[in-house]
Design an enzyme around this catalytic site. Sequence first.
Site, mmCIF file in Angstrom:
data_model
loop_
_atom_site.group_PDB
_atom_site.id
_atom_site.type_symbol
_atom_site.label_atom_id
_atom_site.label_comp_id
_atom_site.label_asym_id
_atom_site.label_seq_id
_atom_site.Cartn_x
_atom_site.Cartn_y
_atom_site.Cartn_z
ATOM 1 N N ASP A 70 29.876 1.287 -0.380
ATOM 2 C CA ASP A 70 31.080 2.004 -0.797
ATOM 3 C C ASP A 70 30.936 3.480 -0.421
ATOM 4 O O ASP A 70 30.005 4.160 -0.868
ATOM 5 C CB ASP A 70 31.272 1.850 -2.314
ATOM 6 C CG ASP A 70 32.496 2.585 -2.811
ATOM 7 O OD1 ASP A 70 33.604 2.241 -2.369
ATOM 8 O OD2 ASP A 70 32.357 3.519 -3.625
ATOM 9 N N THR A 103 37.502 4.630 1.449
ATOM 10 C CA THR A 103 36.701 5.863 1.344
ATOM 11 C C THR A 103 35.769 6.029 2.542
ATOM 12 O O THR A 103 35.468 7.148 2.939
ATOM 13 C CB THR A 103 35.866 5.845 0.049
ATOM 14 O OG1 THR A 103 35.159 4.604 -0.022
ATOM 15 C CG2 THR A 103 36.747 5.971 -1.169
ATOM 16 N N THR A 104 35.299 4.908 3.119
ATOM 17 C CA THR A 104 34.431 4.985 4.307
ATOM 18 C C THR A 104 35.268 5.314 5.540
ATOM 19 O O THR A 104 34.902 6.178 6.350
ATOM 20 C CB THR A 104 33.676 3.655 4.514
ATOM 21 O OG1 THR A 104 33.034 3.294 3.295
ATOM 22 C CG2 THR A 104 32.654 3.769 5.615
ATOM 23 N N ASP A 405 37.624 -1.335 -6.642
ATOM 24 C CA ASP A 405 38.355 -1.130 -5.380
ATOM 25 C C ASP A 405 39.468 -2.160 -5.223
ATOM 26 O O ASP A 405 40.585 -1.825 -4.834
ATOM 27 C CB ASP A 405 37.392 -1.227 -4.188
ATOM 28 C CG ASP A 405 36.523 0.013 -4.048
ATOM 29 O OD1 ASP A 405 36.697 0.931 -4.864
ATOM 30 O OD2 ASP A 405 35.673 0.064 -3.143
#
Length: 555
Positions: A70, A103-104, A405
């Site tokens: 994550d 987020t990545t 998520d």
Amino acid sequence: MASMVYDEYGRPFIVLKDQQSKNRVKGVEATKSNILAARSISKLLRTSLGPKGMDKLMVSPDGDVTITNDGATIMTQMEIHHQVAKLMVELSSSQDDEIGDGTTGVVVLAGALLEQAEVLLNKGVHPVRIASGFETAAEVAIKHLEVIADRVEFSRDNLEPLLTTAKTTLSSKILQSHRDEMAQVAVQAVMNVADLDRNDVNFDMIRMEGKTGGSLKDTALVNGLVLDKEFSHPQMPTEITDAKICILTCPLEPPKPKTKHKLQITSVEAYEELYAQEQDYFRAMIQKIKDSGANLVICQWGFDDEANHLLLQQGLPAVRWVGGVEIEHIAIATGARIVARVEELSEDKLGTVGKVKQISLGTNSSRQQDRILVLEDCKNQKAVTVLVRGGNKMIVDEAKRSLHDAMCVVRNLVIDNRVVYGGGSAEVSCSLAVKKFADTVSGVDQYAIRAFGDALDDIPMALAENAGLSPIEEVAAIKSRQVKENNPRVGLGLNHIDLDAKLDLNGKRFDHSTDMKTLGVFETLIGKQQQLQLAAQVVKMILKIDDVISQGNYQ
């Protein structure tokens, strides 16, 4: 650095120039230095992108180990000192706070944009012109996403689109092997607290509780609250029906004077008198709780064995050391008022729960850490808890992050039910649209806009790299099919590699481009738009820094 000077009598003095000195980098050098720092962070996360992405193992100064892919978790747990690199951490956190997923991808995209910006800087393009071009290109890409987006219809009777979206999110997580069950848990949790008429989801009503033991498939959704606590005395009843709960934030003990005091007891009679007074105080306090009609006490603080024994005698089950956040959740779910003093307690401040029971997990029921309290049939029926199980603490923590998520993505779909397709298809489609727009722009800005399109190609290339495929061949195949078939849904089908690969004349595979709609791989439109917007904004901010002044040796 030092220099020697002489006074009027010829005496030598050495002047050291290290006080208040600064290390200063200016102009294009400063911009390139900042780009290097930000790109080093982006490269770190690049290998964690997509369903075939690798995990990172991080060890904290205390020796705690975290294994995750994550982006937000990796960024927040890294110890970063460079100020511009910290902007990338904030970028990932912003995406996590606003959308909860992607987020990545947002950090990888920002790194790709900075890589393209460095090429333009070497060609002599001014940073402000690059930033301006990127901003224009981001607007074009965001508008194009709205054009290629599909609207998915769902209702409480038809949750299939929500389940498909949750499965897409979970396909790159540790829960991949149990993603069908986990997607069901995530969707049911969100739908329990969702208001479909207003397209709103109250996330505060969903609690996540992790408990080591069992396996991931034992993870369950509880309609009510789960507390990692037990009743304060082992002889208290383990099940209470029609519970009336009082929530106290004051300790059940005699008040302590705020001034310093010293009490000398010189006889048995004096000790017995003091003991009797303390007993009377406890009894009066417990009687007030009984008079209010409460049959379960939840206390934020602890109480000693004396008070615990008296509570047992009076038939008042109690739970102690309940945290502040948990107390707020209990108050919302049961309709109770949080009471700061026992004297203020009354019947209208009590909460109601259909059933409270203490459950022992595992085979060793004597161990305290294997017991939990479950509050079912709460007054507020929308309160739910996801009880996450796993073999060890690392797996439980990662499963909680993955489920969070998935629930965020489902919430985003409830708020706005437009989706774009995954596997890099949306990025390639936007890249083609941005480059087409660049042909209509004159001047230096055209280079920056075209560079933005090249940066968008970096996402499907990273997906292919992480899957062990040839990135250039795969992206070229996707682009070719999108242009030939006029189909913006063609992307990299990694989950169905054996089924959907093309064959060349010799019967060998040469690409894995697939229509992502047939695979059911899609993500929310607002999440993808937020990625482009945030990445462009951060890159603009980094490019506009032309002077870095930091403490150090003067140069």
